[in-house]
Design an enzyme around this catalytic site. Structure first.
Site, mmCIF file in Angstrom:
data_model
loop_
_atom_site.group_PDB
_atom_site.id
_atom_site.type_symbol
_atom_site.label_atom_id
_atom_site.label_comp_id
_atom_site.label_asym_id
_atom_site.label_seq_id
_atom_site.Cartn_x
_atom_site.Cartn_y
_atom_site.Cartn_z
ATOM 1 N N SER A 24 8.270 10.072 -80.233
ATOM 2 C CA SER A 24 7.619 10.399 -78.970
ATOM 3 C C SER A 24 6.988 11.785 -78.965
ATOM 4 C CB SER A 24 8.618 10.302 -77.813
ATOM 5 O OG SER A 24 9.732 11.142 -78.043
ATOM 6 N N GLY A 61 10.644 6.648 -79.045
ATOM 7 C CA GLY A 61 11.938 6.014 -79.250
ATOM 8 C C GLY A 61 12.276 5.711 -80.682
ATOM 9 N N ASN A 89 15.478 11.229 -82.656
ATOM 10 C CA ASN A 89 16.196 10.136 -81.999
ATOM 11 C C ASN A 89 17.474 9.756 -82.741
ATOM 12 O OD1 ASN A 89 14.509 9.619 -79.675
ATOM 13 N ND2 ASN A 89 12.956 8.925 -81.119
ATOM 14 N N ASP A 170 12.768 15.851 -68.203
ATOM 15 C CA ASP A 170 13.890 15.370 -69.020
ATOM 16 C C ASP A 170 14.433 16.449 -69.959
ATOM 17 O OD1 ASP A 170 11.976 15.487 -71.044
ATOM 18 O OD2 ASP A 170 11.833 13.321 -71.303
ATOM 19 N N HIS A 173 10.962 16.396 -73.793
ATOM 20 C CA HIS A 173 9.577 16.181 -74.209
ATOM 21 C C HIS A 173 8.668 17.297 -73.685
ATOM 22 C CE1 HIS A 173 11.327 12.077 -74.415
ATOM 23 N NE2 HIS A 173 10.608 12.043 -75.524
#
Length: 202
Positions: A24, A61, A89, A170, A173
């Site tokens: 991402s 992801g 991830n 979040d 990011h």
């Protein structure tokens, strides 16, 4: 035949096709296309006179295993150079560092077989995983860079991780401004990667 000067950056007959292969952070999660890493990196390179197309091969992801599974269709045969940005991830899921090590080893092995110049972008473990996990995970990237003889950008999120003003809500990011910071940091490394791709094409 007229020769171009690699050091000065600019132009050759065909654009360098640079693939940004990642998760991402490469894909530009929750950002307009023009504000994502690939688009901003391409713009920064062009502003310096490089004739480069940056292909966004990031999938939000993706673990290293998922990226390996799509390797063949994500990195076209005509790729001139590749940035590998993977592992965040795996870390966020708490996977044993041996798993991303194995998958990244296979990815780099395949790229080496293609004789494609590579820039490996490093990742660091979050502190909540503990000192031992951090040590093992963070060591993956220097180890792989040394083993495969590829340049390493030590930390893809350098200057961005932990900075609220450069991250989305979040906390994981980057915002568009965060992407600008990433591009500014990695740009000299990418310029050398583009030079390597030009040299390999001669």
């Amino acid at each position: 035949m007229a020769m171009f000067t690699i050091a000065s950056g600019p132009a050759a007959a065909a654009p360098v096709r640079l693939v940004a292969f990642g998760d991402s952070l490469t894909a530009g999660y929750n950002l307009p296309t023009a504000s994502g890493f690939a688009a901003k990196l391409e713009a920064a390179l062009k502003a310096k006179g490089y004739d480069v197309t940056v292909v966004n091969a990031g999938v939000s992801g993706d673990t290293t295993a998922a990226a390996l599974a799509r390797f063949d269709w994500s990195i076209p045969k005509d790729a001139d150079a590749v940035i590998v940005e993977l592992g965040a991830n795996d870390m966020l899921r708490g996977l044993d560092p041996d798993i991303p090590l194995k998958n990244l080893t296979e990815i780099l092995t395949r790229l080496k077989a293609r004789d494609v110049p590579v820039l490996l972008a490093g990742m660091r473990a979050a502190p909540n995983f503990g000192v031992d996990y951090q040590r093992r995970f963070d060591a993956l990237y220097p180890q792989l860079a040394a083993e495969f003889g590829v340049p390493l950008y030590p930390f893809f999120l350098e200057g961005v991780a932990g900075n609220r003003g450069l991250n989305q809500r979040d906390g994981l990011h980057p915002t568009a401004a965060g992407v600008d910071r990433i591009v500014a940091g990695i740009l000299p490394y990418v310029e050398r990667l583009v030079a390597s791709a030009r040299a390999a094409a001669q």
